[in-house]
Design an enzyme around this catalytic site. Structure first.
Site, PDB file in Angstrom:
ATOM      1  N   ARG A 186      10.661   4.242  -2.132  1.00  0.00           N
ATOM      2  CA  ARG A 186       9.839   4.422  -0.922  1.00  0.00           C
ATOM      3  C   ARG A 186      10.325   5.585  -0.079  1.00  0.00           C
ATOM      4  NH1 ARG A 186       6.746  -0.294  -0.494  1.00  0.00           N
ATOM      5  NH2 ARG A 186       7.790  -2.210  -1.140  1.00  0.00           N
ATOM      6  N   GLY A 246       4.154  -0.718   2.037  1.00  0.00           N
ATOM      7  CA  GLY A 246       3.883   0.671   1.653  1.00  0.00           C
ATOM      8  C   GLY A 246       3.377   1.564   2.774  1.00  0.00           C
ATOM      9  N   ASP A 249      -6.328   1.434  -4.713  1.00  0.00           N
ATOM     10  CA  ASP A 249      -6.321   1.474  -6.170  1.00  0.00           C
ATOM     11  C   ASP A 249      -7.556   0.702  -6.646  1.00  0.00           C
ATOM     12  OD1 ASP A 249      -5.179   1.884  -8.721  1.00  0.00           O
ATOM     13  OD2 ASP A 249      -4.075   0.018  -8.621  1.00  0.00           O
TER      14      ASP A 249
END
Ligand code: IMP
Ligand code: MG
Length: 190
Positions: free
Chosen positions: A175, A54, A113
């Site tokens: 992405r 990511g 997160d």
């Protein structure tokens, strides 16, 4: 089709609803963080560690806004699989190969997160005798934190939604969207 959620004639944007961060806001954020990092680490040995997959887009844009010499390396961890909820178990998929002893480590993440990935990575690098270990994240979902982690460089705080684009995926896709968007629930709630 190799990925069952994908239909080739539907534009990527149609799987999403609502832009959380535009291309322009992201570019401004990279500039702001890059300048801070350049000032804070001036004259110091610095290595940027990108968390794959990511983090690749943020690493690229952030590093172009850093004006001091930096080394770069890449680490891959996995905690999600094909899900929108963290499994809670962090698995090291690919380690770095550049020594970090005697250098400042800056971990470059796409999003924080629960905080589990970052606390794992901070602990991992702390055992390798660096001068310091800090974190730079593009996006932050503070409402979802399960463990406290210090985030020294935080880009854009976002609400508790599953987001895709700018490096972030769902099931390996999305992405390449240049902005950060909310994934439609119909994509993952069956
Ligand atoms: P944490 O360990 O729960 O903090 O999760 C960190 C990793 O989960 C991030 O590096 C992302 O790869 C992934 N992740 C967390 N939230 C999202 C999201 O909204 N969209 C896509 N990936 C996410
Ligand atoms: Mg991911």
């Amino acid at each position: 089709m190799s990925n069952e959620i994908y239909e080739c004639d539907v534009p990527l944007e149609d799987y999403t609803e609502g832009i959380v961060a535009t291309k322009e806001e992201i570019a401004e954020m990279c500039k702001r963080l890059g300048e801070r990092i350049s000032n804070d680490y001036k004259g110091e040995p610095l290595i940027l560690i990108c968390v794959l997959k990511g983090g690749f887009m943020f690493m690229s844009d952030l590093s172009k806004n850093i004006s001091i010499p930096v080394e770069m390396d890449f680490i891959a961890v996995s905690s999600y699989g094909a899900s929108t909820k963290s499994s809670g178990v962090v698995r090291l998929v690919k380690d770095t190969d550049t020594p970090v002893t005697g250098k400042h480590v800056l971990i470059v993440e796409d999003i924080i997160d629960t905080g589990l990935t970052l606390s794992y990575l901070k602990n991992l690098f702390s055992t390798r005798n660096p001068l310091s270990v800090k974190v730079c994240t593009a996006f932050d979902k503070p409402d979802r934190r399960k463990v406290e982690v210090d985030v020294e460089y935080s880009g854009i705080v976002i609400p508790d939604e599953y987001v895709v684009g700018y490096g972030l995926d769902y099931n390996g896709l999305f992405r390449n969207l240049p902005d950060l968007r909310i994934l439609k629930k119909s994509v993952y709630v069956k």
